[in-house]
Design a protein around this motif. Structure first.
Motif, PDB file in Angstrom:
ATOM      1  N   ASP A   1       0.812  -1.224   0.000  1.00  0.00           N
ATOM      2  CA  ASP A   1       0.000   0.000   0.000  1.00  0.00           C
ATOM      3  C   ASP A   1       0.844   1.272   0.000  1.00  0.00           C
ATOM      4  O   ASP A   1       2.044   1.262   0.267  1.00  0.00           O
ATOM      5  CB  ASP A   1      -1.059  -0.023   1.108  1.00  0.00           C
ATOM      6  CG  ASP A   1      -0.546   0.309   2.487  1.00  0.00           C
ATOM      7  OD1 ASP A   1       0.250   1.240   2.622  1.00  0.00           O
ATOM      8  OD2 ASP A   1      -0.980  -0.363   3.439  1.00  0.00           O
ATOM      9  N   THR A   2       0.176   2.357  -0.335  1.00  0.00           N
ATOM     10  CA  THR A   2       0.835   3.640  -0.561  1.00  0.00           C
ATOM     11  C   THR A   2       1.622   4.117   0.649  1.00  0.00           C
ATOM     12  O   THR A   2       2.630   4.825   0.504  1.00  0.00           O
ATOM     13  CB  THR A   2      -0.226   4.686  -0.972  1.00  0.00           C
ATOM     14  OG1 THR A   2      -0.889   4.212  -2.156  1.00  0.00           O
ATOM     15  CG2 THR A   2       0.396   6.038  -1.254  1.00  0.00           C
ATOM     16  N   ARG A   3       1.193   3.727   1.840  1.00  0.00           N
ATOM     17  CA  ARG A   3       1.880   4.170   3.050  1.00  0.00           C
ATOM     18  C   ARG A   3       3.317   3.655   3.130  1.00  0.00           C
ATOM     19  O   ARG A   3       4.119   4.169   3.896  1.00  0.00           O
ATOM     20  CB  ARG A   3       1.087   3.733   4.295  1.00  0.00           C
ATOM     21  CG  ARG A   3      -0.234   4.474   4.472  1.00  0.00           C
ATOM     22  CD  ARG A   3      -1.104   3.837   5.529  1.00  0.00           C
ATOM     23  NE  ARG A   3      -1.548   2.505   5.135  1.00  0.00           N
ATOM     24  CZ  ARG A   3      -2.351   1.744   5.870  1.00  0.00           C
ATOM     25  NH1 ARG A   3      -2.773   2.167   7.033  1.00  0.00           N
ATOM     26  NH2 ARG A   3      -2.710   0.545   5.444  1.00  0.00           N
ATOM     27  N   GLN A   4       3.644   2.646   2.325  1.00  0.00           N
ATOM     28  CA  GLN A   4       5.002   2.099   2.319  1.00  0.00           C
ATOM     29  C   GLN A   4       5.890   2.711   1.238  1.00  0.00           C
ATOM     30  O   GLN A   4       7.037   2.296   1.073  1.00  0.00           O
ATOM     31  CB  GLN A   4       4.951   0.581   2.136  1.00  0.00           C
ATOM     32  CG  GLN A   4       4.322  -0.160   3.306  1.00  0.00           C
ATOM     33  CD  GLN A   4       4.479  -1.668   3.169  1.00  0.00           C
ATOM     34  OE1 GLN A   4       5.472  -2.162   2.660  1.00  0.00           O
ATOM     35  NE2 GLN A   4       3.470  -2.402   3.608  1.00  0.00           N
ATOM     36  N   SER A   5       5.359   3.688   0.518  1.00  0.00           N
ATOM     37  CA  SER A   5       6.104   4.250  -0.618  1.00  0.00           C
ATOM     38  C   SER A   5       7.459   4.817  -0.215  1.00  0.00           C
ATOM     39  O   SER A   5       8.486   4.505  -0.830  1.00  0.00           O
ATOM     40  CB  SER A   5       5.269   5.334  -1.312  1.00  0.00           C
ATOM     41  OG  SER A   5       4.152   4.769  -1.952  1.00  0.00           O
TER      42      SER A   5
ATOM     43  N   ASN B   1       2.258   0.769  -5.763  1.00  0.00           N
ATOM     44  CA  ASN B   1       1.472   1.073  -4.559  1.00  0.00           C
ATOM     45  C   ASN B   1      -0.020   1.125  -4.867  1.00  0.00           C
ATOM     46  O   ASN B   1      -0.435   1.347  -6.001  1.00  0.00           O
ATOM     47  CB  ASN B   1       1.922   2.404  -3.965  1.00  0.00           C
ATOM     48  CG  ASN B   1       1.773   3.550  -4.939  1.00  0.00           C
ATOM     49  OD1 ASN B   1       2.398   3.568  -5.994  1.00  0.00           O
ATOM     50  ND2 ASN B   1       0.947   4.526  -4.607  1.00  0.00           N
TER      51      ASN B   1
ATOM     52  N   ASP C   1      -7.972   5.193  -3.411  1.00  0.00           N
ATOM     53  CA  ASP C   1      -8.859   4.467  -2.500  1.00  0.00           C
ATOM     54  C   ASP C   1     -10.145   4.132  -3.262  1.00  0.00           C
ATOM     55  O   ASP C   1     -10.488   4.809  -4.232  1.00  0.00           O
ATOM     56  CB  ASP C   1      -9.212   5.335  -1.289  1.00  0.00           C
ATOM     57  CG  ASP C   1      -7.995   5.685  -0.441  1.00  0.00           C
ATOM     58  OD1 ASP C   1      -6.972   4.986  -0.550  1.00  0.00           O
ATOM     59  OD2 ASP C   1      -8.071   6.666   0.326  1.00  0.00           O
TER      60      ASP C   1
END
Length: 577
Positions: free
Chosen positions: A338-342, A368, A441
């Motif tokens: 997910d984007t939070r890990q970018s 992501n 989302d």
């Protein structure tokens, strides 16, 4: 066949012959309206500006040098310098026959690569939840697509199977075995994990044993390793059940957990220290990156080893990238998370490149994705606010699909009905996700995803069965059909033929960008174009045999394309609905 690629190459060569430099781009795109041709070349203005020429005059020079007589019926200059391209009907007809005769519908990779795809990544001793859905099904669709294109795909299920929590889990598994209750406890992994944590927090003797087991596990103690393996095996057996239900291609052979890279971590940190990349800071070892700034505008520090000697996810991801290049000999590595890990992935890979572990030619790509939201616009949860288990979500999908199919009062046999319910139920959940741009989302809505109208799995599955029913009503000889000539006298026939030939463009985009929603959009458009063709061009009722065979041939390629496209997405089709 990739029409866009063919036209791009030919127009680019004409632009270079007309004076543009080697780096010019023809910018060929599908036309939005038939009056502007089938394709447009939009790169003339930029190239003309660089040359200091009038765009329309440069466009004329390009056309003088363009070798498109075989593929294009007409070329015209529009507006300030756009080139409209109208495809030759004879060329289209031959391309349709060629695609129909080939097993992959004429689709193929130009340069075959070895590609590692990292997706799903559940944790040991925890059940999969809806948060794992997007990584699992998007990654799998891209893996299927790249394999279809001819690439060598290595699936990597980066399972969370290592870390300090395993001392706690091993100690609790031992406790359960001593109480002869381990089998029952492990049927519900969430309960197992929760009870283990409770013992760890409330029982100091248990906590001390757990900490001791961490050290023993990390030093390779046979007993701890056997207990650890038992936890991993039980977890992955349950996960495999979810993968099978989801029609996902992951198997136990694809597990490449964090434990795989653990032996590499000490030497990586030592090497980073030797290179001067990792420096000591309050007992920890940190890599400071000029490319990332903290709130004070200073280089951001990324910890690769904690003061207690432990390693972090960043260290593991550096090792994973190194392993995928050196050991797996990959050309590309794609990670679906997910984007939070970018930022985390960018930093890990920047350190990997700075250390020289992979060359510039090795492509590291973080694909992501956004979050799955409820109708309230918040992260998707149960009514009580808990995390939704993936198995429970799939159960509900089957329940809702059962109600939906039963309401149709179909004449299906029980076996046929069961197959339809599974295909529609699971397919609806997957397609609803895959049809959305992965970077955004999306709102999870049962009513929309189970509708037989719009860009949904039931609509696409029904479109396929509708074409299958045409062939069930005819006794046409398939040899005669394969020899039949394609006739494109009607504009609806032509529109369908061109849309069919654009399949490869969608597939290649999915393979390059990791965006299954592009393929969903294409299939939905194809179904719509076929519906219009079917309405305006009688197939079985037409009096001319050669027209009938031509239209059946177009219908057959549509059927094959829909089935192949849905298969790439991991969506099952059925013969009757």
């Amino acid at each position: 066949m990739n029409i866009q690629s063919i036209l791009s190459d030919k127009i680019k060569q004409a632009m270079i012959a007309a004076g543009a430099d080697e780096s010019c781009d023809a910018l060929v795109r599908q036309s939005g309206k038939p009056q502007f041709g089938d394709y447009q070349a939009n790169g003339i203005m930029a190239a003309a500006k660089k040359l200091g020429l009038n765009p329309r005059e440069f466009a004329e020079k390009v056309l003088e040098n363009a070798n498109l007589s075989d593929i294009a019926e007409k070329l015209e200059i529009a507006g300030p310098g756009f080139i409209n391209i109208f495809l030759n009907p004879d060329w289209i007809a031959k391309a349709i026959s060629t695609a129909l005769a080939q097993p992959h519908l004429g689709v193929q990779a130009k340069e075959k690569q070895t590609i590692v795809i990292d997706y799903s990544s559940p944790n040991v001793a925890k059940e999969m939840h809806v948060g794992h859905l997007r990584s699992t099904i998007i990654g799998d669709a891209v893996a299927r697509t790249l394999e279809f294109l001819g690439h060598h795909v290595i699936r990597a299920n980066h399972v969370g199977d290592w870390g300090t929590q395993f001392g706690m889990l091993i100690a609790y598994l031992e406790k359960m075995q001593n109480e002869q209750a381990n089998e029952m406890a492990l049927q519900d992994l969430e309960t197992f994990y929760r009870e283990a944590k409770k013992c760890y927090d409330e029982d100091e003797a248990f906590a001390e044993k757990a900490r001791h087991y961490v050290v023993k596990l990390q030093s390779g103690d046979p007993y701890c390793l056997s207990m650890w393996k038992r936890l991993v095996d039980i977890t992955m057996q349950q996960n495999q059940h979810n993968y099978d239900r989801l029609n996902v291609t992951l198997t136990e052979k694809d597990v490449m957990g964090e434990s795989l890279y653990n032996p590499m971590l000490p030497s990586i940190v030592e090497d980073l220290k030797k290179q001067g990349l990792a420096v000591e800071d309050e007992g920890a070892f940190v890599v400071y990156l000029e490319e990332f700034k903290n709130k004070e505008g200073e280089p951001m520090g990324v910890i690769v080893q904690k003061k207690d000697g432990g390693f972090l996810y960043t260290t593991t991801d550096i090792a994973a990238a190194k392993y995928r290049y050196e050991t797996l000999k990959a050309d590309r590595a794609l990670v679906f998370s997910d984007t939070r890990q970018s930022q985390h992935m960018q930093q890990a890979w920047l350190i990997t490149r700075k250390a020289g572990y992979v060359p510039d030619s090795f492509s590291l790509e973080h694909k992501n994705f956004g979050m799955m939201l409820g109708k309230d616009g918040k992260p998707f949860k149960t009514r009580t606010g808990g995390t939704v288990k993936l198995a429970d979500l799939l159960d509900e999908a089957i329940e809702r699909a059962t109600t939906l199919i039963n309401e149709k009062n179909s004449s299906l046999s029980e076996a046929e009905k069961a197959a339809v319910i599974e295909a529609v139920g699971i397919g609806s959940v997957k397609y609803a996700d895959l049809s959305k741009n992965r970077t955004t989302d999306y709102v999870f809505d049962w009513d929309n995803m189970l509708s037989f109208e719009g860009n949904t799995a039931p609509y696409m599955q029904y479109a396929y069965t509708r074409i299958r029913s045409i062939f069930s009503k005819t006794d046409v000889n398939m040899t005669a059909l394969s020899d039949a000539e394609i006739i494109l006298d009607n504009e609806k026939e032509r529109a369908l033929a061109i849309k069919l030939l654009q399949f490869e463009e969608a597939v290649q985009t999915v393979g390059k960008e990791g965006t299954p929603h592009i393929l969903c959009a294409y299939l939905y458009e194809l179904a719509g174009v076929f519906s219009s063709f079917y309405e305006h061009c009688p197939i079985l009722n037409t009096e001319e045999e050669k027209v009938k065979l031509s239209r059946l041939k177009l219908a057959l390629l549509t059927e094959k394309t829909l089935k192949q496209g849905l298969t790439l997405l991991g969506i099952k089709t059925v013969e009757k609905m």
